[in-house]
Scaffold this motif. Sequence first.
Motif, PDB file in Angstrom:
ATOM      1  N   GLY A  10      43.106  -5.436 -34.022  1.00 54.91           N
ATOM      2  CA  GLY A  10      41.780  -5.511 -33.401  1.00 54.91           C
ATOM      3  C   GLY A  10      40.721  -4.789 -34.200  1.00 54.91           C
ATOM      4  O   GLY A  10      40.599  -4.948 -35.415  1.00 54.91           O
TER       5      GLY A  10
ATOM      6  N   HIS B 122      47.134  -4.803 -25.849  1.00 57.16           N
ATOM      7  CA  HIS B 122      46.121  -5.782 -26.264  1.00 57.16           C
ATOM      8  C   HIS B 122      45.165  -6.082 -25.114  1.00 57.16           C
ATOM      9  O   HIS B 122      45.595  -6.361 -23.995  1.00 57.16           O
ATOM     10  CB  HIS B 122      46.786  -7.085 -26.725  1.00 57.16           C
ATOM     11  CG  HIS B 122      47.497  -6.956 -28.018  1.00 57.16           C
ATOM     12  ND1 HIS B 122      48.809  -6.549 -28.102  1.00 57.16           N
ATOM     13  CD2 HIS B 122      47.090  -7.179 -29.285  1.00 57.16           C
ATOM     14  CE1 HIS B 122      49.178  -6.532 -29.363  1.00 57.16           C
ATOM     15  NE2 HIS B 122      48.155  -6.898 -30.106  1.00 57.16           N
TER      16      HIS B 122
ATOM     17  N   ASP C 255      52.365  -3.408 -24.084  1.00 56.17           N
ATOM     18  CA  ASP C 255      51.385  -4.149 -24.866  1.00 56.17           C
ATOM     19  C   ASP C 255      49.996  -3.729 -24.420  1.00 56.17           C
ATOM     20  O   ASP C 255      49.614  -3.929 -23.264  1.00 56.17           O
ATOM     21  CB  ASP C 255      51.584  -5.650 -24.664  1.00 56.17           C
ATOM     22  CG  ASP C 255      50.749  -6.485 -25.613  1.00 56.17           C
ATOM     23  OD1 ASP C 255      49.958  -5.918 -26.392  1.00 56.17           O
ATOM     24  OD2 ASP C 255      50.891  -7.719 -25.573  1.00 56.17           O
TER      25      ASP C 255
ATOM     26  N   HIS D 228      49.884  -1.568 -29.984  1.00 55.27           N
ATOM     27  CA  HIS D 228      48.439  -1.364 -29.873  1.00 55.27           C
ATOM     28  C   HIS D 228      47.652  -2.454 -30.575  1.00 55.27           C
ATOM     29  O   HIS D 228      46.478  -2.642 -30.294  1.00 55.27           O
ATOM     30  CB  HIS D 228      48.034   0.008 -30.410  1.00 55.27           C
ATOM     31  CG  HIS D 228      48.605   0.327 -31.746  1.00 55.27           C
ATOM     32  ND1 HIS D 228      48.213  -0.293 -32.909  1.00 55.27           N
ATOM     33  CD2 HIS D 228      49.562   1.206 -32.091  1.00 55.27           C
ATOM     34  CE1 HIS D 228      48.891   0.207 -33.921  1.00 55.27           C
ATOM     35  NE2 HIS D 228      49.737   1.114 -33.453  1.00 55.27           N
ATOM     36  N   GLY D 229      48.262  -3.187 -31.474  1.00 55.68           N
ATOM     37  CA  GLY D 229      47.593  -4.270 -32.182  1.00 55.68           C
ATOM     38  C   GLY D 229      46.694  -3.762 -33.292  1.00 55.68           C
ATOM     39  O   GLY D 229      46.626  -2.573 -33.583  1.00 55.68           O
TER      40      GLY D 229
END
Length: 167
Positions: A121, A88, A86, A118-119
């Motif tokens: 964002g 984040h 993760d 990686h999300g």
Amino acid sequence: MFKESVAGTKCINQDTVLHPPRRKKTSHIATERIQQEQIDASYYFSDEFQPNLDTEGPTRYVREGASHYELKKLRRGDYSPELFLDLHGLTQMQAKQEIGALIAACRREHVYCACVMHGHGKHILKQQTPLWLAQHPDIIAFHQAPKEWGGNASLLILVELDDPIYR
């Protein structure tokens, strides 16, 4: 009539056997060695290099000379990731080091498939992660993960292993 038609039949035993992935047991590894593997693995990542990745459709990559069928199996969800990373809240430098550590851990633990989250964002890590992964020589392929493992906010990666039973 039914009893007469099935007279003399035998029960069939279920003979389908599922084999768990073969993994070698690892003993305690010195922290200096693990840190050096992490540094070595992140050495391959450059922010200036721009690999030729498809911009249309889901994020995907297959190394030259590797089977495109592996990419198809990743897309369908045939591989289940054994390790998850993760990213984040990490900076780009931290993310590069963690991805390097993930690849080193996959090779050390004989893990063929892993997931990098990686999300969304500000789309910085979402854009950079595929570019970094495409540069690493141990990455066979990656594809946008199926929804159960993060969808378009994560990637499933296939890592090349030295052990011949995985080829």
